[in-house]
Design a protein around this motif. Structure first.
Motif, PDB file in Angstrom:
ATOM      1  N   GLU A 210       0.855  -1.186   0.000  1.00 31.99           N
ATOM      2  CA  GLU A 210       0.000   0.000   0.000  1.00 31.99           C
ATOM      3  C   GLU A 210       0.892   1.237   0.000  1.00 31.99           C
ATOM      4  O   GLU A 210       1.914   1.273   0.687  1.00 31.99           O
ATOM      5  CB  GLU A 210      -0.880   0.076   1.262  1.00 31.99           C
ATOM      6  CG  GLU A 210      -1.977  -0.932   1.351  1.00 31.99           C
ATOM      7  CD  GLU A 210      -3.302  -0.457   0.747  1.00 31.99           C
ATOM      8  OE1 GLU A 210      -3.472   0.764   0.536  1.00 31.99           O
ATOM      9  OE2 GLU A 210      -4.166  -1.311   0.503  1.00 31.99           O
ATOM     10  N   VAL A 211       0.446   2.236  -0.725  1.00 27.16           N
ATOM     11  CA  VAL A 211       1.089   3.546  -0.695  1.00 27.16           C
ATOM     12  C   VAL A 211      -0.038   4.555  -0.583  1.00 27.16           C
ATOM     13  O   VAL A 211      -0.900   4.610  -1.453  1.00 27.16           O
ATOM     14  CB  VAL A 211       1.882   3.807  -1.992  1.00 27.16           C
ATOM     15  CG1 VAL A 211       2.467   5.209  -1.983  1.00 27.16           C
ATOM     16  CG2 VAL A 211       2.982   2.768  -2.161  1.00 27.16           C
ATOM     17  N   GLN A 212      -0.086   5.312   0.497  1.00 26.52           N
ATOM     18  CA  GLN A 212      -1.166   6.284   0.659  1.00 26.52           C
ATOM     19  C   GLN A 212      -0.583   7.622   1.023  1.00 26.52           C
ATOM     20  O   GLN A 212      -0.310   7.897   2.191  1.00 26.52           O
ATOM     21  CB  GLN A 212      -2.137   5.835   1.760  1.00 26.52           C
ATOM     22  CG  GLN A 212      -2.852   4.546   1.448  1.00 26.52           C
ATOM     23  CD  GLN A 212      -4.085   4.369   2.318  1.00 26.52           C
ATOM     24  OE1 GLN A 212      -4.167   4.930   3.404  1.00 26.52           O
ATOM     25  NE2 GLN A 212      -5.027   3.584   1.845  1.00 26.52           N
ATOM     26  N   GLY A 213      -0.413   8.451   0.021  1.00 25.60           N
ATOM     27  CA  GLY A 213       0.164   9.764   0.256  1.00 25.60           C
ATOM     28  C   GLY A 213      -0.882  10.853   0.127  1.00 25.60           C
ATOM     29  O   GLY A 213      -1.732  10.802  -0.756  1.00 25.60           O
TER      30      GLY A 213
END
Lengths: 237, 237, 237, 237, 237, 237
Positions: free
Chosen positions: D198-201
């Motif tokens: 997951e990448v949540q920026g």
């Protein structure tokens, strides 16, 4: 052609309207249409509606005790919401009573009619409206006595009855047996001038003809005239 | 005496019924009564009602997009419940459509009519009923095509219109401006035989006389006859 | 290697942005990314946020019509709550738009973006963000016209697109068929300066490598540049 | 340029992973990232998911004790619903762990990770994921011991960390002081192969450039490599 | 006759009261009665109760982490409501603490005791009351230090213990094994003067005789005297 | 020292127990303790509890009509949940009745006691328990008549009364005026053998001494003996 109860087509069930049924409410009426018994209390609160300045309000809430009916229904408070049917009925009661009240003459008070069905045998909403009117008048009298208002904000009388077509025959004031087995039914709310405040006719099974509709309205008018009298007698008593 | 819109007393707003408005639903209709626009989809699910064996069911749900109206209303999903008004309307739509369907011929399927108001200008419930009928017919055709049913469970046509008394004059198909300023209004649901399925008249301000009621019913009959035609034309298109 | 739709890996679906789709809202846009159609309305209310004095606010609500999808979903209003997915999406939309608005220049007004999906075919949240920007600009123009604000509180343009790895291939703007069958996907929100506002990548099946992530970001940058153009064209139209 | 805590830009807070923290759960881990403390328990129930036959499931629930934070937050159980933030976080934790589990090898059992924050100082969700992995491994060992499963359904290791740009500087593992004052932040979830789950920026204030994004991902990769080691050490202990 | 734990009939489990367990709360106590562990935090908010002018308030909320127990219980926040048991317990804790506080001396502040059970082995509510008293005293000290109050609003000490009849024998401080298998049990709350604040005895199986009741009250008095000492020791520490 | 009502310290209010108050319920009792009136109906349903095989169940629900009290309370159904107080009371009623019923002899039926307060003047829960016992006996007789059960599952009699210390004097059966102004009060539930089923004493203001507690228990025992007689008389009538 006879009805299950042996009544004539245009015959009401015995009507009783008992005032001061409980102690605390400004108006408290036990109304019975035959075996249908509804406790209608009118409560006065000295706050107006949030959405309308310089006005009072009249509203209603309706409930059915879980075992008012043949089989136990679930308690709405425990289920966490009021059913669509309950909301429809309480909105109807509120509108019906507001139709005979001058809200601007209520001194920014709210009158809440709580209609709780102790025993159900058909016609609970019409009994509730008919009984609530009497409770409302008592509550308004209490407001006057307390000096909250001066004139009389109630400018008319309101009562309600059901009619329907049962086994092909238009009949007045359906009880539970007829209601469960009727082709279409209608709740009619009228004032003492003989004018209509609400007409709610529903046909799931058999759509009704214009002449049937006319006959049902005639029956309702006759029944409501008697209820208007019964209210007067109760208030005079 | 002229209406705000310049229409005659017995004149409908322009009616448009657009089929196949969205792709996925078995029936999908955008119905417009003037500026009132309702998207009616009919969805078929192969499960019957829990409370009635060997039967199908027809039900409806109603919603209003938050900004379908002049000022934004709160989103019911965000508030965590449907208002009493919403429930009343969706119950009315469901009953109205069931009045023309033989539920036992639905092969234990459930058809759900979703009526979502994209733009509101009065009469959303009557538009919803009128459009839902067309979506229902399309869904039934899809069921037939898919081999789910054989005969035609739809045994009649159903449409609805509002009528009311605006500034003393009985008028047909009230728009928002008239609706906000009318003394009493009535929603009428009829079938193609000219019989009544629902009659819901309400007078908060001014109770209506029997002859006014009669005139309103006449207006409704005339309007519904035109809507029945519009449905036929759409289905023939 | 071809995509189910026959598109190239870096090809958007046809984009359409239709302003003034409904009448009442200050901004009303129907945005389509292929078969995905979202109605985005912007509503202005003259009240600021409770938790922040001397500031305006921009927020969003998201909904999916029950039959926007292949099979009918349950109506959130009827279920009594918004799903986790719905809340995630509307929070994302709100944050994305606030990233290009100077809230202190909103004269303590709140702009609510209602994004309602009429038809779903993948990418509803990215379409919603892209369309909401245009609705927001229209609403701000309406505020200016009405004298509510003076300068322009919108200091950038914002658009969004999805990217993902479908059958081993990084692709732009996934439709439903690709979305259901992809190994990982990412929603990217960017401004017109080509900078990132949100990056949300998820891999349930197959974790993605740094070089795959890089390629996905490249694709997104390309797609968003086109959406930024489409917004400009719509606003110029 | 120094951080409020005096840490280097690429420096984690002290990490502690304490197994068997409470007695009843199959896996029970108290994880601390500095002053952030999260109790992660893994509970095994012998029922699979309703929507997926012949499969097990891994899911998560997240909660924050009301006074885990600087000022008391309202208890979600008392408010009657979980916030959007809570739902977002627990969905993220569940997805992250499922990414390293072969659900079909879980013998139709459900493992629920309960992540309850005892003390919060930023980074609760990343601590929760990192600790939950260890609790999950302990629960799987308990299942094996009990004879519920044979092979090892866990096919990878998973950990998470936050990164962000604080006063212009990209930094690793933000504490509350940095988090409240950062221009954009990103939560990154990776496996032990160094790939992204997951990448949540998110950038509300300042949109980040591609090169900033690249630097943040580098920092995250470095931090997660250390967390992977810390998990191994805890499990070896 | 021996107890499952080997304790004497009038023997408490080991009691531990650990102050400053978490950082943010004005009072934060981890209390253990054997394997039962409850985190009690006291939070001060500078607002009085809505229904009582010129007064402060003391209230409590209770929660059980889902896996504090032998098998996982459902999270109340996820279910959308607190159980009847939870509400009963938190009302009991609040009343018990208010019994030793002069609310009018709280400077219109509210102190909320959050009692969260990390591990349950019987007697969670009595541990919660006993620990909350210590957290309350710490919070009051913090208020004094901050200049919010002058005198000491706490005019007594309060502690609680359970007693019950297990296999015919009256015993003190039931653990889970005894609690599941006892004929009747009673929770007793007392102050340091040896007077009763709450007595809640329940017999589902076997109604208890007056002499049994007397014996249980004796046991409780003895146990509470020890808890009062333990609280003093902790506060002196 | 006289009580507001002029009663002696050990004097009950007039008690009335009216059977067959409504028609539909298997047991229907209107119980009055002075001005407190509670309608207790017992409903038999042929389904056992979900969590306990081969057993019946006895449970209770409690409600207060909105205007049973001096000022109108909010309707719980409209608020969407039952208060903590309501849940506490209905749990107490259920436990009290189960204490005298052999659940395994109920043929897997559930008996629900609905206790609805028509008018409140203190002691509604004790009146509810006392009346519910009579309704339960009538319901069990109906089950026997219908052939659902053979033996008598009711193995004891149960009644309840409140006691408290009012202006320094221990008194029996507090009415509303005393209840609002008492230092501590206790609800006591006993069976016909003179043993205790529930003891719930609460002191918010003044903690009570052991000898006061003893005196209150004496008063309760005397009062309950009279209620047991009143139940017998009603059932014999």
């Amino acid at each position: 052609m006879s009805r299950p109860s042996g009544r004539n087509a245009d015959q009401l069930r015995p009507v009783s309207i008992q005032r001061k049924y409980t102690r605390h409410a400004e108006g408290s009426v036990l109304v019975a249409f035959g075996d249908t018994q509804v406790l209608c209390t009118a409560s006065v609160e000295e706050r107006g509606p949030a959405w309308k300045k310089d006005s009072g309000w009249v509203t209603a809430e309706y409930g059915m005790l879980p075992r008012a009916t043949h089989t136990r229904g679930r308690r709405e408070a425990a289920q966490g919401k009021q059913s669509g049917r309950t909301q429809e009925i309480q909105r109807l009661i509120g509108r019906s009573l507001r139709a005979v009240v001058d809200l601007s003459a209520l001194s920014c008070c709210t009158i809440t009619l709580d209609c709780d069905v102790l025993q159900a045998d058909g016609g609970t909403r019409t009994a509730a409206i008919t009984g609530s009117y009497v409770a409302l008048v008592d509550a308004v009298a209490a407001m006057k006595k307390k000096g909250l208002i001066k004139g009389n904000p109630v400018h008319g009388q309101v009562a309600a009855i059901s009619v329907g077509i049962h086994r092909g025959q238009p009949v007045l004031d359906l009880d539970y047996v007829e209601d469960s087995d009727c082709e279409c039914d209608m709740n009619v709310v009228m004032n003492d001038a003989g004018h209509f405040i609400e007409v709610q006719g529903t046909a799931e099974g058999h759509a009704f003809r214009r002449e049937e509709l006319d006959r049902l309205l005639d029956l309702a008018q006759g029944g409501i005239a008697q209820l208007i009298e019964a209210q007067r007698a109760a208030l005079a008593g």
